[in-house]
Design a protein around this motif. Structure first.
Motif, PDB file in Angstrom:
ATOM      1  N   ALA A  39      86.722  72.314  70.545  1.00 36.89           N
ATOM      2  CA  ALA A  39      85.558  71.939  69.541  1.00 36.89           C
ATOM      3  C   ALA A  39      85.305  72.924  68.223  1.00 36.89           C
ATOM      4  O   ALA A  39      85.375  72.354  66.944  1.00 36.89           O
ATOM      5  CB  ALA A  39      84.270  71.346  69.498  1.00 36.89           C
ATOM      6  N   GLY A  40      85.690  73.733  68.424  1.00 32.91           N
ATOM      7  CA  GLY A  40      85.344  74.187  66.954  1.00 32.91           C
ATOM      8  C   GLY A  40      83.901  75.079  66.166  1.00 32.91           C
ATOM      9  O   GLY A  40      84.158  74.756  65.454  1.00 32.91           O
ATOM     10  N   THR A  41      82.400  74.510  67.431  1.00 36.76           N
ATOM     11  CA  THR A  41      81.384  74.373  66.805  1.00 36.76           C
ATOM     12  C   THR A  41      80.318  75.592  67.537  1.00 36.76           C
ATOM     13  O   THR A  41      80.396  75.634  68.570  1.00 36.76           O
ATOM     14  CB  THR A  41      81.023  72.584  67.206  1.00 36.76           C
ATOM     15  N   THR A  53      77.080  65.178  72.608  1.00 45.26           N
ATOM     16  CA  THR A  53      78.287  65.107  72.104  1.00 45.26           C
ATOM     17  C   THR A  53      78.312  66.013  71.148  1.00 45.26           C
ATOM     18  O   THR A  53      77.249  67.383  71.014  1.00 45.26           O
ATOM     19  CB  THR A  53      77.369  64.223  70.277  1.00 45.26           C
ATOM     20  N   ASP A  54      78.760  66.255  69.852  1.00 47.20           N
ATOM     21  CA  ASP A  54      79.318  67.841  69.129  1.00 47.20           C
ATOM     22  C   ASP A  54      79.812  67.451  67.906  1.00 47.20           C
ATOM     23  O   ASP A  54      80.088  66.457  67.673  1.00 47.20           O
ATOM     24  CB  ASP A  54      80.307  68.197  69.692  1.00 47.20           C
ATOM     25  N   ARG A  77      88.178  66.819  68.523  1.00 47.32           N
ATOM     26  CA  ARG A  77      89.420  66.650  68.884  1.00 47.32           C
ATOM     27  C   ARG A  77      89.258  66.802  70.309  1.00 47.32           C
ATOM     28  O   ARG A  77      90.759  66.497  70.505  1.00 47.32           O
ATOM     29  CB  ARG A  77      91.091  67.503  68.364  1.00 47.32           C
ATOM     30  N   GLY A  78      88.839  66.978  70.512  1.00 51.52           N
ATOM     31  CA  GLY A  78      88.647  66.791  72.099  1.00 51.52           C
ATOM     32  C   GLY A  78      88.962  67.620  73.092  1.00 51.52           C
ATOM     33  O   GLY A  78      89.788  69.051  72.914  1.00 51.52           O
ATOM     34  N   GLY A 117      82.382  62.992  62.468  1.00 54.73           N
ATOM     35  CA  GLY A 117      83.148  63.796  62.968  1.00 54.73           C
ATOM     36  C   GLY A 117      82.455  64.311  64.399  1.00 54.73           C
ATOM     37  O   GLY A 117      81.404  63.898  64.646  1.00 54.73           O
ATOM     38  N   GLY A 118      83.951  65.170  64.872  1.00 52.00           N
ATOM     39  CA  GLY A 118      82.679  66.078  66.585  1.00 52.00           C
ATOM     40  C   GLY A 118      83.723  64.547  67.483  1.00 52.00           C
ATOM     41  O   GLY A 118      84.329  63.442  67.121  1.00 52.00           O
TER      42      GLY A 118
END
Length: 407
Positions: free
Chosen positions: A330-332, A351-352, A357-358, A389-390
């Motif tokens: 996820a890059g979060t 959720t993120d 892109r999962g 988003g996410g």
């Protein structure tokens, strides 16, 4: 302890015994049919001259001996046994002065035909019924060639009973063969299902642990020169995660090597499988992931209660795999997990706010495994990018009414 139920008494009687009993019963019936019983004006059948003579008794004894010998051979040599029974039926009929082999003399043959068709190959069954019908035809042919009278209707009735006995035996054979086929298929499917379950467990456990290890190792590499203490803590977390993963794999391998539950008592306590994980371990999972650099916010809704083990484990694995995907793809730095205990179900929502892109760079086993878990439990599953988003993963697992009532 599992106790095998006893076999019913009738099923414990061997086929040969049934044939022998049938022969004896029909011999008694043949005798009774030729005497005047109470309430009858005359006997049902006329008595042949040789029925009570010494030669008739010798033939009857010889026929009975052949029938009993055939009964003993029925399971080992079915066609030989049937040949002896057919010969016995022919000998017994010669005492009656009739134009056809009677049903009472042929009934033991019919019983043998049933058992042969039911217990042996179809080819053996067809050969047996052909032998029986061939003897009937031969009997009528010999009498016709010698100019004696014949009983066509009696012989047709006897032939019909022989065919019916063979058909019933053949149907029983096909039923057992089909049941065995279903049993083998069910066993194979059970093995496949167990392999898939093990594959999902290993994937969920290893993927999550490796994701945490990679995250901690990357953090340690970045601060190894500037913040040695932080790097040391990160590497300690890597060591801990690695040891836990190895311990989990070891426990799983030990469980796979156990032939049955009875052998578990001989396995050292340290090697025993720990209780299956569940939603109660979610806070520990969130803390470990947060320590690795991705903060997990867990929210609980509804009244928390004990769930059936398969539902509890599946809900936890879905959350675990979703968090692993957030860490890896996820890059979060944050994600949110919501667990909602409903009256008839339990729902999890992950959720993120990352790239959305999962598992785009994943092999795809993560989402497939989650979907399989939910499908097996007759639940609902969705996964996909969020409009704002996410990425979002939701799963709803129905809880059986009995489990709800017990809770």
């Amino acid at each position: 302890m599992h106790v095998t139920p006893p076999i019913p008494l009738l099923k414990r009687v061997p086929p040969g015994a049934w044939v022998a009993l049938t022969w004896c019963a029909t011999a008694v019936f043949t005798f009774l049919a030729r005497i005047r019983l109470p309430g009858e004006e005359a006997a049902e059948y006329q008595v042949a001259v040789q029925f009570y003579r010494w030669d008739g008794l010798v033939i009857l004894a010889l026929a009975t001996a052949l029938a009993l010998a055939g009964s003993r051979l029925l399971s080992r040599r079915p066609l030989t046994a049937l040949a002896l029974l057919l010969t016995a039926a022919g000998f017994a009929t010669t005492n009656l002065a009739v134009g056809a082999i009677q049903l009472s003399q042929f009934l033991a043959v019919d019983v043998a035909l049933y058992f042969i068709a039911a217990a042996h190959s179809r080819r053996t069954g067809v050969t047996a019924v052909s032998m029986a019908l061939g003897v009937l035809v031969a009997w009528l042919t010999v009498r016709l060639l010698r100019g004696w009278g014949i009983g066509v209707s009696d012989e047709l009735a006897v032939a019909l009973t022989a065919v019916v006995a063979w058909l019933l035996g053949d149907a029983s054979h096909r039923t057992r063969a089909y049941a065995e086929k279903l049993r083998v298929q069910a066993a194979g499917q059970a093995v496949t299902d167990e392999r898939l379950r093990i594959a999902r467990e290993m994937h969920d456990m290893v993927a999550h642990s490796i994701g945490i290890i990679a995250l901690q190792a990357g953090a340690a590499a970045r601060v190894v020169h500037t913040q040695p203490d932080a790097a040391r803590e990160a590497m300690t977390a890597v060591e801990t995660a690695g040891r836990e993963t190895l311990a989990g794999l070891r426990r799983m391998l030990v469980a796979l090597r156990q032939a049955d539950q009875g052998r578990a008592a001989h396995v050292p306590e340290a090697a025993q499988l720990r209780p299956a994980e569940g939603l109660a371990d979610l806070d520990r999972l969130a803390a470990a992931t947060t320590a690795a650099g991705v903060r997990v916010d867990v929210r609980w809704r509804g009244e928390r209660r004990q769930l059936p083990s398969d539902i509890d484990l599946s809900a936890f694995r879905i959350v675990q795999e979703s968090i692993t995907n957030v860490v890896r793809h996820a890059g979060t730095a944050t994600c949110r997990v919501t667990v909602d205990y409903g009256d008839e179900d339990v729902a999890v929502d992950i959720t993120d706010s990352g790239r959305g892109r999962g598992t785009s760079t994943d092999t795809g086993f993560g989402l497939i495994g989650m979907r399989e878990r939910v499908t097996l439990l007759h639940g609902e599953f969705t996964a996909g990018p969020r409009p704002e988003g996410g990425f979002r993963v939701t799963a709803r697992l129905p809880v059986p009414a009995t489990a709800t009532a017990a809770a």
